[in-house]
Enzyme design. Structure first.
Site, PDB file in Angstrom:
ATOM      1  N   HIS A  77     -56.354  13.626 -37.016  1.00  0.00           N
ATOM      2  CA  HIS A  77     -56.776  14.435 -37.836  1.00  0.00           C
ATOM      3  C   HIS A  77     -57.953  15.535 -36.904  1.00  0.00           C
ATOM      4  O   HIS A  77     -58.782  14.721 -36.298  1.00  0.00           O
ATOM      5  CB  HIS A  77     -57.098  14.174 -39.227  1.00  0.00           C
ATOM      6  CG  HIS A  77     -58.395  13.366 -39.523  1.00  0.00           C
ATOM      7  ND1 HIS A  77     -59.742  13.773 -39.238  1.00  0.00           N
ATOM      8  CD2 HIS A  77     -58.550  12.048 -39.575  1.00  0.00           C
ATOM      9  CE1 HIS A  77     -60.609  12.839 -39.615  1.00  0.00           C
ATOM     10  NE2 HIS A  77     -59.790  11.599 -39.726  1.00  0.00           N
ATOM     11  N   ASP A  79     -60.150  17.689 -38.759  1.00  0.00           N
ATOM     12  CA  ASP A  79     -61.030  17.969 -39.306  1.00  0.00           C
ATOM     13  C   ASP A  79     -62.220  16.843 -39.238  1.00  0.00           C
ATOM     14  O   ASP A  79     -62.038  15.693 -39.064  1.00  0.00           O
ATOM     15  CB  ASP A  79     -60.859  18.512 -40.754  1.00  0.00           C
ATOM     16  CG  ASP A  79     -60.268  17.273 -41.665  1.00  0.00           C
ATOM     17  OD1 ASP A  79     -59.310  16.598 -40.881  1.00  0.00           O
ATOM     18  OD2 ASP A  79     -60.628  17.170 -42.888  1.00  0.00           O
ATOM     19  N   ASP A 111     -64.793   9.492 -35.671  1.00  0.00           N
ATOM     20  CA  ASP A 111     -63.814   9.955 -36.808  1.00  0.00           C
ATOM     21  C   ASP A 111     -63.362  11.194 -36.820  1.00  0.00           C
ATOM     22  O   ASP A 111     -64.122  12.137 -37.357  1.00  0.00           O
ATOM     23  CB  ASP A 111     -64.560   9.647 -38.182  1.00  0.00           C
ATOM     24  CG  ASP A 111     -63.380   9.677 -39.425  1.00  0.00           C
ATOM     25  OD1 ASP A 111     -62.294  10.103 -39.329  1.00  0.00           O
ATOM     26  OD2 ASP A 111     -64.105  10.190 -40.671  1.00  0.00           O
ATOM     27  N   GLU A 145     -57.685  16.039 -43.376  1.00  0.00           N
ATOM     28  CA  GLU A 145     -57.502  14.459 -43.849  1.00  0.00           C
ATOM     29  C   GLU A 145     -58.793  14.265 -44.812  1.00  0.00           C
ATOM     30  O   GLU A 145     -58.678  13.657 -45.674  1.00  0.00           O
ATOM     31  CB  GLU A 145     -57.582  13.613 -42.630  1.00  0.00           C
ATOM     32  CG  GLU A 145     -57.725  12.043 -42.705  1.00  0.00           C
ATOM     33  CD  GLU A 145     -58.631  11.494 -43.397  1.00  0.00           C
ATOM     34  OE1 GLU A 145     -58.663  10.359 -44.213  1.00  0.00           O
ATOM     35  OE2 GLU A 145     -59.646  11.902 -43.285  1.00  0.00           O
ATOM     36  N   GLU A 146     -59.901  14.991 -44.541  1.00  0.00           N
ATOM     37  CA  GLU A 146     -61.184  14.649 -45.008  1.00  0.00           C
ATOM     38  C   GLU A 146     -61.210  15.070 -46.585  1.00  0.00           C
ATOM     39  O   GLU A 146     -62.211  14.772 -47.275  1.00  0.00           O
ATOM     40  CB  GLU A 146     -62.382  15.083 -44.232  1.00  0.00           C
ATOM     41  CG  GLU A 146     -62.356  14.273 -42.950  1.00  0.00           C
ATOM     42  CD  GLU A 146     -62.766  12.833 -42.895  1.00  0.00           C
ATOM     43  OE1 GLU A 146     -62.960  12.432 -43.830  1.00  0.00           O
ATOM     44  OE2 GLU A 146     -63.025  12.200 -41.864  1.00  0.00           O
ATOM     45  N   GLU A 173     -55.745   6.256 -37.360  1.00  0.00           N
ATOM     46  CA  GLU A 173     -57.183   5.917 -37.271  1.00  0.00           C
ATOM     47  C   GLU A 173     -57.397   4.448 -37.913  1.00  0.00           C
ATOM     48  O   GLU A 173     -57.023   4.277 -38.856  1.00  0.00           O
ATOM     49  CB  GLU A 173     -58.349   6.880 -37.885  1.00  0.00           C
ATOM     50  CG  GLU A 173     -58.134   6.886 -39.086  1.00  0.00           C
ATOM     51  CD  GLU A 173     -59.159   8.169 -39.950  1.00  0.00           C
ATOM     52  OE1 GLU A 173     -60.264   8.300 -39.545  1.00  0.00           O
ATOM     53  OE2 GLU A 173     -58.534   9.046 -40.679  1.00  0.00           O
ATOM     54  N   HIS A 383     -68.953   9.096 -41.179  1.00  0.00           N
ATOM     55  CA  HIS A 383     -69.537   9.969 -42.132  1.00  0.00           C
ATOM     56  C   HIS A 383     -71.063   9.768 -41.952  1.00  0.00           C
ATOM     57  O   HIS A 383     -71.777  10.140 -43.012  1.00  0.00           O
ATOM     58  CB  HIS A 383     -69.135   9.416 -43.466  1.00  0.00           C
ATOM     59  CG  HIS A 383     -67.616   9.975 -43.681  1.00  0.00           C
ATOM     60  ND1 HIS A 383     -67.014  10.107 -44.692  1.00  0.00           N
ATOM     61  CD2 HIS A 383     -66.648  10.135 -42.742  1.00  0.00           C
ATOM     62  CE1 HIS A 383     -65.442  10.341 -44.515  1.00  0.00           C
ATOM     63  NE2 HIS A 383     -65.471  10.361 -43.265  1.00  0.00           N
TER      64      HIS A 383
END
Ligand SMILES: CSCC[C@H](NC=O)C(=O)O
Ligand SMILES: [Zn+2]
Ligand SMILES: [Zn+2]
Length: 424
Positions: A77, A79, A111, A145-146, A173, A383
């Site tokens: 992804h 984003d 990520d 995705e997020e 991932e 994150h």
């Protein structure tokens, strides 16, 4: 300079990291333009597909010599989650390379812009070496995705475009590992976002009475906390891994009567609400959790109601738990183990991803999806502030993917795909 030199490889990674694709306002077009330029530079056809306007998915194709075999999907992804710049040592979209430690600091360094670029670099190198894959390889760079994947992976997995790719296996991932083994994921927990609401008679702040909204809600919260502790204890005592228990955490609490100076202090409110982030492993029994919600956490008898803001099924289309087979029952798993070993890497034991990834949309079709991000000796900083990946680990990961792609694309087993999954 020489496009295959480590400094050029790192510089391309930094360029991708410097594109601000943070939710809620990701610069998807800049990212797509960059990815297409990467595909052009290795002479691979690519296209940008907007299943939803303004949210491009970039699809890159490396044709195989036997296009009838199910293909390999290298998925990532584009984003990233937002960052609070003042809490970072280096600006989160600078991709600062610390010269002494070799660490590259950026939101997305773990990520998962690392993985997306490592796929590209591995393909670049294999292609330069003259390698020709038997199976077709597709690289998908997907939006959103997020924030749930509904406008990204979900649209893609349900599209005719996807059907035409005849995908046999998906790589997506994983997570970093502080130890020296890479962590492979064969499943993930399903998110259930639950809001419970209690109502009750309002009353004077000085009065003790039963069935006020807040008292009704607190009884639920007490029960929820006992359940949470019982699950957490299984992890603390080492009986279960993090991904193998049901987690439940409070997202918000809401009650009270606002006033210009804060809240009215001598009034017991007539409504109270709480929101919870629940994660259920595919190995758990969702019906028993639903019963618990109905009978203990939001019972009608206590004037309570509930609603789900998100409720991903633990089952696939055929009603089977969304699990990718591991070990000798899955030829892809064996190929992954062999490739990692060949790269002098170690593969840990299969885990259930504690949070959600886009893999759920592929596993929903019964397709095998393996979560794998080659980051060993690296703290888990997804994150978090100061997310980083060292350049040595990044470069090593490219070698690992070279061997994985070689192994996956060369293997002769027919494999299975969305419409022919009887073989897996
Ligand atoms: C329900 S979609 C949310 C997806 C998100 N994925 C990564 O953190 C997560 O919260 O797990
Ligand atoms: Zn991710
Ligand atoms: Zn994430």
């Amino acid at each position: 300079g020489d496009s295959s030199s480590p400094s050029q490889i790192i510089s391309r990674f930094q360029q991708y990291l410097q594109i601000n694709t943070a939710q809620p306002t990701p610069d998807y077009h800049l990212a797509a333009e960059f990815l297409i330029s990467q595909a052009d530079s290795i002479s691979l056809p690519s296209r940008s597909i907007e299943f939803v306007h303004g949210k491009p998915l970039v699809l890159i194709h490396w044709p195989g010599s036997d296009p009838d075999l199910p293909s390999i999907l290298l998925y990532s992804h584009t984003d990233v989650v937002p960052a609070e710049p003042h809490k970072w040592d280096h600006p989160p979209f600078s991709a600062h390379l610390d010269p002494s430690s070799g660490r590259i600091f950026a939101r997305g360094s773990q990520d998962m812009k690392c993985v997306g670029m490592q796929y590209l670099e591995a393909v670049r190198r294999l292609k330069a070496s003259g390698f020709r894959p038997r199976r077709s390889v597709y690289l998908a760079f997907s939006p959103d995705e997020e924030i749930d994947g509904h406008d990204g992976a979900e649209k893609f997995a349900y599209s005719d475009v996807f059907d035409a790719l005849n995908v046999g296996v998906v790589l997506d991932e994983g997570l970093a590992s502080p130890g020296d083994s890479y962590r492979p994921f064969y499943a993930e927990r399903s998110p259930w976002w639950l809001v419970i609401k209690a109502v009750g008679a309002p009353g004077h702040g000085a009065k003790l009475y039963d069935n006020s909204a807040v008292e009704n809600l607190f009884k639920s919260i007490e029960s929820i906390r006992r359940f949470r502790a019982s699950q957490f204890d299984l992890v603390k005592t080492g009986l279960r891994a993090e991904g193998e228990v049901i987690s439940i955490n409070t997202a918000f609490l809401k009650a009270g009567t606002p006033s210009p100076t804060g809240f009215v202090m001598n009034l017991q409110p007539s409504e109270a609400e709480a929101g919870f982030d629940i994660r259920i492993p595919p190995t758990a029994d969702p019906e028993s959790l639903e019963r618990r919600i109905n009978e203990e956490w939001a019972p009608v008898s206590r004037n309570m109601t509930f609603q789900f803001k998100q409720k991903a099924s633990v089952y696939d289309k055929e009603g089977k738990p969304k699990l990718t087979k591991t070990g000798s029952s899955n030829p892809w798993w064996i190929l992954l183990e062999e490739a990692v070993a060949k790269a002098d890497g170690k593969l840990g034991k299969p885990e259930i991803f504690p949070a959600a990834t886009d893999s759920r949309y592929f596993r929903e079709w019964g397709l095998p999806a393996i979560g794998f991000s080659p980051m060993a000796n690296t703290p888990v900083l997804v994150h978090d502030h100061n997310e980083f990946l060292s350049q040595a680990e990044y470069l090593k990961g490219i070698e690992v993917y070279e061997l994985i792609i070689r192994a996956f694309t060369s293997s002769e087993h027919t494999g299975a795909s969305k419409d022919h999954k009887d073989e897996l």
